[in-house]
Design a protein around this motif. Sequence first.
Motif, PDB file in Angstrom:
ATOM      1  N   GLY A 139      -3.896 -86.067  25.919  1.00 52.06           N
ATOM      2  CA  GLY A 139      -5.770 -85.913  25.922  1.00 52.06           C
ATOM      3  C   GLY A 139      -6.472 -85.082  24.627  1.00 52.06           C
ATOM      4  O   GLY A 139      -5.993 -84.642  24.588  1.00 52.06           O
ATOM      5  N   SER A 140      -7.469 -85.047  24.687  1.00 49.71           N
ATOM      6  CA  SER A 140      -7.958 -84.513  23.448  1.00 49.71           C
ATOM      7  C   SER A 140      -8.371 -82.461  24.197  1.00 49.71           C
ATOM      8  O   SER A 140      -8.281 -82.183  23.129  1.00 49.71           O
ATOM      9  CB  SER A 140      -9.965 -84.263  24.522  1.00 49.71           C
ATOM     10  OG  SER A 140     -10.516 -84.634  25.793  1.00 49.71           O
ATOM     11  N   THR A 141      -8.084 -82.146  25.884  1.00 47.93           N
ATOM     12  CA  THR A 141      -7.894 -80.556  25.823  1.00 47.93           C
ATOM     13  C   THR A 141      -6.369 -80.157  24.436  1.00 47.93           C
ATOM     14  O   THR A 141      -7.279 -79.155  24.196  1.00 47.93           O
ATOM     15  CB  THR A 141      -7.583 -80.441  27.524  1.00 47.93           C
ATOM     16  OG1 THR A 141      -8.566 -81.247  27.836  1.00 47.93           O
ATOM     17  CG2 THR A 141      -7.563 -79.051  27.349  1.00 47.93           C
ATOM     18  N   PRO A 142      -5.623 -80.644  24.607  1.00 43.63           N
ATOM     19  CA  PRO A 142      -4.662 -79.695  23.888  1.00 43.63           C
ATOM     20  C   PRO A 142      -4.464 -79.632  22.451  1.00 43.63           C
ATOM     21  O   PRO A 142      -3.778 -79.022  22.347  1.00 43.63           O
ATOM     22  CB  PRO A 142      -2.863 -80.450  25.277  1.00 43.63           C
ATOM     23  CG  PRO A 142      -3.792 -82.020  24.962  1.00 43.63           C
ATOM     24  CD  PRO A 142      -4.965 -81.935  25.696  1.00 43.63           C
ATOM     25  N   GLY A 150      -2.476 -80.842  31.502  1.00 43.80           N
ATOM     26  CA  GLY A 150      -4.166 -80.791  31.540  1.00 43.80           C
ATOM     27  C   GLY A 150      -4.787 -81.683  32.815  1.00 43.80           C
ATOM     28  O   GLY A 150      -3.816 -81.435  33.737  1.00 43.80           O
ATOM     29  N   ILE A 151      -6.570 -81.680  33.327  1.00 48.68           N
ATOM     30  CA  ILE A 151      -6.668 -82.135  33.972  1.00 48.68           C
ATOM     31  C   ILE A 151      -7.793 -83.564  34.148  1.00 48.68           C
ATOM     32  O   ILE A 151      -8.455 -83.452  33.676  1.00 48.68           O
ATOM     33  CB  ILE A 151      -6.833 -80.975  35.611  1.00 48.68           C
ATOM     34  CG1 ILE A 151      -7.062 -81.668  36.577  1.00 48.68           C
ATOM     35  CG2 ILE A 151      -7.823 -80.353  34.954  1.00 48.68           C
ATOM     36  CD1 ILE A 151      -7.348 -80.681  38.019  1.00 48.68           C
ATOM     37  N   GLY A 152      -7.444 -84.171  35.104  1.00 45.99           N
ATOM     38  CA  GLY A 152      -8.549 -85.785  34.984  1.00 45.99           C
ATOM     39  C   GLY A 152      -9.871 -85.538  35.392  1.00 45.99           C
ATOM     40  O   GLY A 152      -9.339 -83.967  36.425  1.00 45.99           O
ATOM     41  N   HIS A 176      -6.112 -85.982  38.457  1.00 49.03           N
ATOM     42  CA  HIS A 176      -4.281 -86.142  38.074  1.00 49.03           C
ATOM     43  C   HIS A 176      -4.298 -85.264  37.493  1.00 49.03           C
ATOM     44  O   HIS A 176      -4.967 -84.712  36.377  1.00 49.03           O
ATOM     45  CB  HIS A 176      -4.600 -87.671  37.580  1.00 49.03           C
ATOM     46  CG  HIS A 176      -5.243 -87.506  36.471  1.00 49.03           C
ATOM     47  ND1 HIS A 176      -6.218 -89.145  35.390  1.00 49.03           N
ATOM     48  CD2 HIS A 176      -5.280 -86.505  34.499  1.00 49.03           C
ATOM     49  CE1 HIS A 176      -6.234 -89.353  34.529  1.00 49.03           C
ATOM     50  NE2 HIS A 176      -5.701 -87.694  34.359  1.00 49.03           N
ATOM     51  N   LYS A 189     -15.352 -80.412  33.704  1.00 47.15           N
ATOM     52  CA  LYS A 189     -13.842 -80.228  34.780  1.00 47.15           C
ATOM     53  C   LYS A 189     -14.314 -78.626  35.827  1.00 47.15           C
ATOM     54  O   LYS A 189     -13.302 -78.961  36.380  1.00 47.15           O
ATOM     55  CB  LYS A 189     -13.020 -79.782  33.975  1.00 47.15           C
ATOM     56  CG  LYS A 189     -12.837 -80.485  32.703  1.00 47.15           C
ATOM     57  CD  LYS A 189     -11.555 -81.462  33.471  1.00 47.15           C
ATOM     58  CE  LYS A 189     -11.520 -82.612  32.048  1.00 47.15           C
ATOM     59  NZ  LYS A 189     -10.416 -81.999  31.139  1.00 47.15           N
TER      60      LYS A 189
END
Length: 260
Positions: free
Chosen positions: A37-40, A132-134, A138, A202
């Motif tokens: 995902g983009s966050t990490p 991460g979190i959707g 999720h 988020k």
Amino acid sequence: MEIIIQPTVADAQQEAANILRRQIRDKPASVLGLATGSTPIGVYALLVAMHRRGELDFSRVSTFNLDEYVGLPPDHPCSYREFMRQHLFSHVNIASDRIHFPNGLAADIPAHCEEYEAAIARAGGIDLQLLGIGREGHIGFNEPSSSLASRTRIKTLTPQTLKDNADCFGGPDKVPHHVITMGVGTIMDARQCLLLATGEAKASVVAGMVEGPITADLPASILQLHPVCRLVIDEAAAAKLRRADYYRWVYANKPGWQRS
Ligand code: PGA
């Protein structure tokens, strides 16, 4: 749950990278659960920089990624294996036989999922799971309504996730609908969890996860039951937390020996 609010995205990424560095230094043969995902992405860049400065040795580290698209070959530009190669694995001294992903091309998916669980167990279990979190709550690809006791299995993505992941594929209709993901129960078995979330998009889901009820409608809320879970967020993602001041105070007064 330890809630660490950092002023900026960069500070939150640095905090998460420091936690991972401490884990690997404390236990050089750590088993890490990794997320895409983009966050990490920024966290992986910091780990690569730490490795280049000689601060981090990945030679004994093992990794298990959370999920992979069904139907994509491992070298597909949008596969999660390729994502990890690009952002982390090709830049550090990790042994290729210690890198694990669900196989999106498995002929017998249920048998492969059982084998993935068995491989995690053989490695000694996951020491630290990065998450991460959707937008809909999720973790991994455990979408709303996922069993909170689930194990690695096939899941169907929500329309929101298809939209969020559309960029690489050139449109939501081109994103594979099915994925193999570690289950919520698999994630909960990790000795420690570290969830990173940034940005105002988020804020609602972070508030629900921390201060709402535990519910399969927001699978990340199960982390309220995890004994060692750290949530690292920036101010934008913290904007809807009722007790944000208390969390900041706790972190500011944390004993030095507990810091990463
Ligand atoms: P993101 O995805 O980092 O791209 O927002 C997070 C997730 O789906 O877990």
